[in-house]
Design a protein around this motif. Structure first.
Motif, mmCIF file in Angstrom:
data_model
loop_
_atom_site.group_PDB
_atom_site.id
_atom_site.type_symbol
_atom_site.label_atom_id
_atom_site.label_comp_id
_atom_site.label_asym_id
_atom_site.label_seq_id
_atom_site.Cartn_x
_atom_site.Cartn_y
_atom_site.Cartn_z
ATOM 1 N N ALA A 26 35.161 -13.277 32.189
ATOM 2 C CA ALA A 26 34.932 -13.572 30.922
ATOM 3 C C ALA A 26 33.840 -13.431 30.349
ATOM 4 C CB ALA A 26 35.686 -14.940 30.441
ATOM 5 N N ASP A 27 33.543 -12.812 29.155
ATOM 6 C CA ASP A 27 32.354 -12.747 28.319
ATOM 7 C C ASP A 27 31.062 -12.048 29.236
ATOM 8 O OD1 ASP A 27 33.442 -14.093 26.176
ATOM 9 O OD2 ASP A 27 32.993 -16.258 27.127
ATOM 10 N N LEU A 28 31.668 -11.234 30.297
ATOM 11 C CA LEU A 28 30.346 -10.589 30.954
ATOM 12 C C LEU A 28 30.065 -9.495 30.188
ATOM 13 C CD1 LEU A 28 28.889 -10.467 33.916
ATOM 14 C CD2 LEU A 28 30.677 -8.653 34.301
ATOM 15 N N ALA A 29 30.534 -8.837 29.134
ATOM 16 C CA ALA A 29 30.014 -7.727 28.138
ATOM 17 C C ALA A 29 29.570 -8.320 26.934
ATOM 18 C CB ALA A 29 30.821 -6.699 27.945
ATOM 19 N N PRO A 30 28.700 -7.834 26.343
ATOM 20 C CA PRO A 30 28.160 -8.130 24.915
ATOM 21 C C PRO A 30 29.507 -7.902 24.060
ATOM 22 C CG PRO A 30 26.432 -6.878 25.696
ATOM 23 C CD PRO A 30 27.569 -6.861 26.667
ATOM 24 N N PRO A 31 29.511 -8.506 22.882
ATOM 25 C CA PRO A 31 30.528 -8.305 21.965
ATOM 26 C C PRO A 31 30.492 -6.936 21.293
ATOM 27 C CG PRO A 31 29.111 -10.008 21.115
ATOM 28 C CD PRO A 31 28.762 -9.841 22.443
ATOM 29 N N ALA B 3 22.892 -15.104 34.935
ATOM 30 C CA ALA B 3 23.820 -14.750 34.100
ATOM 31 C C ALA B 3 23.440 -12.999 33.628
ATOM 32 C CB ALA B 3 24.073 -15.441 32.899
ATOM 33 N N ILE B 4 22.089 -12.975 33.361
ATOM 34 C CA ILE B 4 21.512 -11.654 32.658
ATOM 35 C C ILE B 4 21.600 -10.702 33.831
ATOM 36 C CG2 ILE B 4 19.524 -10.675 31.791
ATOM 37 C CD1 ILE B 4 19.123 -13.319 30.056
ATOM 38 N N LEU C 144 26.973 -16.904 30.218
ATOM 39 C CA LEU C 144 27.738 -15.860 29.553
ATOM 40 C C LEU C 144 28.394 -16.278 28.305
ATOM 41 C CD1 LEU C 144 29.329 -14.286 32.880
ATOM 42 C CD2 LEU C 144 27.358 -13.335 31.332
ATOM 43 N N TRP D 135 20.105 -15.126 17.167
ATOM 44 C CA TRP D 135 20.957 -15.097 18.691
ATOM 45 C C TRP D 135 20.040 -15.810 19.634
ATOM 46 C CZ3 TRP D 135 19.936 -13.265 23.387
ATOM 47 C CH2 TRP D 135 20.900 -13.181 24.290
ATOM 48 N N GLU E 5 16.474 -5.979 23.315
ATOM 49 C CA GLU E 5 15.460 -6.716 22.396
ATOM 50 C C GLU E 5 15.750 -8.490 22.357
ATOM 51 O OE1 GLU E 5 13.117 -5.327 20.669
ATOM 52 O OE2 GLU E 5 13.838 -3.262 19.829
ATOM 53 N N ARG E 6 16.933 -8.851 22.156
ATOM 54 C CA ARG E 6 17.589 -10.123 22.146
ATOM 55 C C ARG E 6 16.882 -10.746 23.276
ATOM 56 N NH1 ARG E 6 23.777 -10.411 19.404
ATOM 57 N NH2 ARG E 6 22.845 -10.001 17.582
ATOM 58 N N ILE E 7 17.436 -10.253 24.515
ATOM 59 C CA ILE E 7 17.103 -10.900 25.980
ATOM 60 C C ILE E 7 15.600 -10.927 26.084
ATOM 61 C CG2 ILE E 7 17.197 -10.698 28.315
ATOM 62 C CD1 ILE E 7 20.119 -9.680 27.839
ATOM 63 N N THR F 196 20.070 -3.282 21.513
ATOM 64 C CA THR F 196 19.953 -4.629 20.736
ATOM 65 C C THR F 196 19.976 -5.772 21.888
ATOM 66 O OG1 THR F 196 21.079 -3.955 18.993
ATOM 67 C CG2 THR F 196 21.207 -6.272 19.326
ATOM 68 N N ILE G 277 26.528 -20.291 35.381
ATOM 69 C CA ILE G 277 26.559 -18.492 34.838
ATOM 70 C C ILE G 277 27.531 -18.552 33.956
ATOM 71 C CG2 ILE G 277 26.940 -16.343 35.573
ATOM 72 C CD1 ILE G 277 25.903 -16.980 38.400
ATOM 73 N N MET H 130 25.999 -16.537 25.466
ATOM 74 C CA MET H 130 25.470 -15.092 24.966
ATOM 75 C C MET H 130 26.460 -14.204 24.262
ATOM 76 S SD MET H 130 22.663 -14.037 27.940
ATOM 77 C CE MET H 130 23.622 -14.354 29.405
ATOM 78 N N ASN H 131 27.503 -14.166 25.159
ATOM 79 C CA ASN H 131 28.620 -13.081 24.619
ATOM 80 C C ASN H 131 29.766 -13.591 24.168
ATOM 81 O OD1 ASN H 131 26.683 -11.164 25.717
ATOM 82 N ND2 ASN H 131 27.558 -11.361 27.555
ATOM 83 N N MET I 165 24.735 -9.460 34.234
ATOM 84 C CA MET I 165 25.367 -8.482 33.214
ATOM 85 C C MET I 165 24.839 -7.003 33.613
ATOM 86 S SD MET I 165 24.684 -10.752 29.901
ATOM 87 C CE MET I 165 24.624 -9.391 28.890
#
Lengths: 557, 449
Positions: free
Chosen positions: B205-210, B251-252, A468, A545, B220-222, B217, A464, A471-472, B255
């Motif tokens: 870490a990196d759980l939220a989009p930048p 992961a999604i 992540l 992306w 759409e990306r997902i 967005t 996971i 993706m981010n 999120m």
């Protein structure tokens, strides 16, 4: 290699080899292809020093070896009624060969050039081009670093010396150093890392394989176990503490091998008959250095212990050495060795294609352990050029080589491929006195999160956290940022491109192919929804992306 | 959830699990709305077992925590206090833990041979000494593999504020593979953490989009990604492709899930946060309770990792141990009482341990050095018969006089308490079967319920 000099002088190299056939047979479950029956070496080769070449083994050219492999596999497929996958198309081959040889996907222009090239032998030419690129040496250095540091890849001590190991390996792969020489150099290297200059920078940096010994905590038993496993495919390590439960290795065999390595923390045991004796921990047994096949080193040559060991290991008559190397290289390209797991050449674990493995080993040794020779032959085979497409998981019997398996990339491959696709530029730090410049900073962090180098790449292994990160995380975020991404800017801002061509470029940059009609339609429609410049560019970023996060991008297939 | 039993080959079965998942994944990933925390597992706590490991990085001093020797020259300056169990006494600096001794089994007779931080950390956390090329999984990965639900919204192994420098492999999934890797929360010193608001950094870490990427967005990306992946996986049906898709789906899911709110400690009343202690370990224990409430089978919280080597008290032992005890005591005690109040203590096994103990003899820097020959660990909660002491050390603390306990014995006890067969074999990366705990392990019977 000590024997090279003597050969140049015209004298035959000292023979410390020649395992008794009985001992070898014991170890090899009947397939004893490197019998002690030997004759004079083919003089056209200037590489190996042992006078022995296997009997009745004509040397095959690259094309002949490829044909031999193709026949052998085709016979097996026919015999077993195996369904063989269709051939890979050009894009599939280009991407696969690039990842396997130079460790990263091709660039957009390489994709276009290759797909539009009409030359009938363009695949062979491609392999030649790739082998001559610096990235080949880097990728093979990465591969061997992961192997040499195995379970201890994250060991702090060896991490400090990893850049030196990487460079040491790169220098050797760059000149296609014969594999026997490469291994001898590792086995005979000083165990201690060289003192780096007081104000180090990349120029004065001393390459060294010492990280291998540090990963093994500089302990003779760990070094011995790793040496046997990595270079001979022999898992004798279990015999460290007890006789091997599954095969014939005894604790005595193991410690007799370990005795070839010095261990600063262990003195000479009392009662030892010579300076080379080693006592088995928690026992009264004292052993002398003996090769794994039971033969004794020839102490008369006055060579150092490890030199004697490396001469025995890399000899053409060694029953394990060439086989282990060939098996590993086959695994590198085909996703699985003839022997699986790749490090376990044990009679309890027979090869899927024993004769083929033997022949490859014989040719590899006969060609002076020339890695590029093998790579050229393997990449030209039908098996290597089969598609990985499969509609059902039931299709994936890896041991028949009748379909290319889908493989996860290594952390290094994935990082290099993201850099290739996005134009991401690593921040380079200036060299500072007393601090080694960490040029691979971003790569090292990425590698730490994605490292699982000892899990077969054909197994499912994505966490996971890795998802992540992709993706981010910073790397892909920067790559798809409208302000910062080089590739995206180039695609979005070029005034002469249509949306179709923009989508095509993004596909070639990431998936190394042009989109099919359905894909093109969907993404062109998406980026065309709002043609205000900001929104248009944002939509291209979204497509980029999605492509960078796709399974097709992240896997070697 | 508890359907995974006695599997002979982890690699094979994990693959099969994935294939099973993929059938669902192919259908649902793009089209169906994500299920948001629907299965609130907290409704049936009794069915589930969890483990919380309180990892004491650096090797805690047994002589100044759970096995005091007042009056002896090795004893040092700390006093003993009575606990809730008559006859059992522990350090005066652990009063709240003392009040919960009826839940604890104090093992004073640990005896091991490894005195190096890196190797001992691997031994205690993975059950074996390092022996490349075998990649032994850490305890959390082993438990996640046995007890975890592959479809759960939350990860099955969460590691809070780990200090991995001593031995990164001791924090990894080894041959079980990345699917069993811990989700790491909070500053990770290994990645070069800096001092910061220590109790507020327990995030993923990196759980939220930048920043700047809005939820439309992201959606759409997902959608595009799911479309691409479905196409690819349907004609590349192979474990790495299916596994990749599954990891993305999880992961999604995380999120987008309300379950990710578990990491938002602001949901807790201020007085609860205070009770645990406003520090990384205290808040980590609070997070551990929240994770266990939501069915996460293994959570570990490290004390003494960030910016120091915590319990490695070669100098100034007493001040440091007093200080660390002040952090440990309220966090641990509040964790147990909160679990108890929710009916979760009987299903949550708590393990308190470090990599070794410390020398009984006080060195010239009023410190104590590494000492594996005679030291202490503590078990509590689920499956553990509390209110007792196991084993005894000599008057000077240097030797175990009764009931020597090895690392395999300890870990086999933990496994048994969790309902896991410690002798179960997994297939390792070198193709050999390897037991969860080494064969010579004997679970500590008197400690097990």
């Amino acid at each position: 290699m000590g024997c090279k000099a003597s050969r140049r002088g015209g004298a035959p190299a000292a023979r410390v080899l020649g395992p008794p056939a009985a001992a070898v047979a014991l170890l090899l479950a009947g397939t004893c292809w490197f019998a002690a029956d030997t004759h004079a070496a083919d003089n056209s080769l200037d590489v190996t020093c042992t006078p022995a070449a296997p009997a009745a083994a004509p040397l095959l050219s690259v094309e002949e070896l490829t044909a031999h492999i193709d026949h052998a596999l085709a016979d097996a497929w026919q015999r077993d009624g195996t369904t063989v996958a269709p051939p890979a198309d050009d894009a599939e081959f280009l991407r696969r060969a690039s990842l396997d040889i130079i460790g990263k996907i091709p660039s957009v222009s390489e994709v276009e050039q290759f797909l539009d090239d009409a030359a009938p032998d363009k695949r062979r030419q491609l392999v030649e081009t790739l082998l001559n690129r610096g990235a080949y040496a880097q990728h093979f250095a990465n591969t061997w670093r992961n192997l040499l540091l195995a379970g201890a890849a994250e060991n702090v001590q060896s991490q400090i010396n990893t850049p030196q190991l990487d460079m040491w390996l790169r220098l050797r792969f760059a000149v296609n150093m014969p594999y026997d020489r490469l291994v001898s150099d590792i086995v005979n290297a000083p165990i201690e890392a060289p003192q780096q200059p007081a104000t180090p920078n990349m120029r004065s940096f001393i390459p060294s394989p010492a990280a291998f010994f540090q990963a093994n905590e500089q302990k003779r038993e760990m070094i011995a176990a790793s040496t046997a496993r990595i270079f001979l495919g022999v898992q004798v390590g279990c015999a460290q503490c007890h006789d091997h439960p599954f095969s014939d290795w005894t604790q005595r065999d193991f410690w007799s091998l370990a005795a070839f390595f010095d261990d600063p923390s262990n003195g000479i045991p009392p009662g030892g008959s010579s300076a080379n004796a080693v006592s088995i921990p928690d026992s009264d047994i004292v052993v002398e250095p003996v090769f794994l096949d039971g033969t004794q080193p020839d102490w008369q040559t006055e060579s150092a212990k490890r030199e004697l060991l490396s001469q025995w290991m890399t000899s053409r008559t060694n029953p394990f050495f060439a086989r282990a190397a060939v098996n590993r290289l086959w695994d590198h390209f085909l996703g699985r060795g003839f022997v699986h797991p790749v490090d376990d050449l044990d009679k309890a674990n027979p090869p899927s294609h024993p004769e083929l493995l033997d022949e490859l080993a014989r040719q590899f040794a006969g060609h002076g352990f020339d890695l590029n020779y093998l790579i050229r032959a393997i990449t030209a085979t039908r098996a290597y050029q089969l598609t990985s497409r499969a509609s059902s998981v039931e299709d994936s019997d890896l041991s028949t080589f009748a379909r290319m398996p889908v493989r996860r990339m290594t952390a290094d491959q994935l990082f290099a491929s993201i850099v290739q696709a996005t134009g991401y530029r690593q921040q380079r730090r200036r060299a500072q006195p007393g601090v080694l410049p960490d040029l691979a900073d971003a790569a090292a962090a990425f590698r730490a999160r994605f490292s699982d180098s000892t899990v077969p790449r054909t197994e499912a292994e994505t966490s996971i956290l890795q998802a992540l990160t992709l993706m981010n995380g910073e790397l892909v975020s920067t790559a798809t940022d409208l302000e910062e991404s080089e590739t995206l800017a180039a695609v979005a801002d070029a005034p002469f491109l249509s949306d179709e061509e923009r989508i095509d470029s993004l596909f070639m940059a990431t998936l190394s192919r042009r989109p099919d009609a359905e894909e093109r339609a969907r993404f062109v429609e998406y980026v065309g929804r709002d043609d205000s410049p900001g929104e248009h560019k944002q939509a291209l970023a979204d497509v980029f992306w999605a492509l960078l996060n796709s399974a097709e991008f992240a896997l070697n297939h | 959830m508890r359907h995974r039993k006695n599997r002979s080959s982890s690699l094979e079965l994990s693959r099969r699990d994935l294939l099973r998942l993929s059938t669902a994944g192919l259908v649902t990933s793009a089209t169906l709305p994500w299920l948001e925390s629907a299965a609130d597992a907290a409704q049936q706590p009794a069915a589930r077992r969890s483990c919380i490991l309180l990892w004491m990085n650096g090797g805690p001093s047994q002589m100044d925590t759970f096995d005091l020797k007042p009056g002896h020259e090795n004893g040092g300056s700390f006093q003993e206090i009575a606990t809730s169990v008559p006859g059992i006494k522990i350090s005066e600096h652990l009063p709240k833990v003392a009040a919960m001794a009826e839940h604890l089994a104090i093992i004073r007779s640990m005896s091991t041979k490894e005195g190096d931080h890196g190797r001992a950390t691997h031994l205690l956390r993975n059950g074996y000494l390092p022996q490349p090329p075998v990649r032994y999984p850490t305890l959390g990965s082993l438990v996640a593999h046995e007890l975890g639900d592959p479809l759960a919204e939350l990860p099955n192994f969460v590691s809070i504020a780990p200090f991995r420098n001593f031995n990164p492999a001791a924090y990894g999934p080894g041959f079980l593979g990345s699917q069993y890797a811990p989700l790491i929360v909070g500053q990770d010193n290994n990645a070069g953490a800096e001092e910061g608001a220590p109790e507020d950094d327990l995030t993923v870490a990196d759980l939220a989009p930048p920043e700047g990427v809005g939820s439309d967005t992201v959606g759409e990306r997902i959608d595009m990604l799911a479309w691409l992946n479905n196409r690819f996986v349907s004609d590349h049906a192979a474990p790495p492709a299916v596994g990749y898709q599954t990891a993305y789906e999880r992961a999604i899911k995380l999120m987008r899930s309300k379950a990710a709110k578990v990491f938002d400690l602001d949901e807790e009343p201020a007085e609860v946060r205070e009770a645990y202690g406003r520090n990384r370990f205290g808040q980590g224990c609070l997070l551990a309770r929240r994770l266990v409430e939501r069915g996460v089978p293994f959570v570990e919280v490290t004390l003494g990792g960030v910016n120091s080597i915590g319990w490695d008290t070669h100098t100034g032992n007493f001040e440091t141990v007093k200080d660390l005890s002040g952090t440990l005591d309220p966090a641990w005690a509040t964790l147990m009482s909160e679990l108890d109040a929710r009916g979760l203590l009987e299903s949550t096994t708590i393990v308190w341990m470090g990599e070794f103990g410390r020398t009984p003899k006080i060195n010239q820097n009023t410190g104590r050095d590494h000492y594996p020959a005679a030291w202490t660990t503590v078990l509590g909660g689920g499956g553990i018969r509390g209110g007792q002491v196991v084993g005894r050390t000599s008057a000077d603390g240097t030797t175990v006089e009764d009931r020597k306990i090895s690392v395999p014995d300890l870990l086999a006890t933990v496994c048994t308490a969790l309902g896991i067969d410690p002798m179960k074999q997994n297939v390792s990366n070198v193709g050999r079967p390897i037991r969860i705990v080494d064969t010579d392990a004997v679970p500590i019977d008197e400690v097990l319920l």
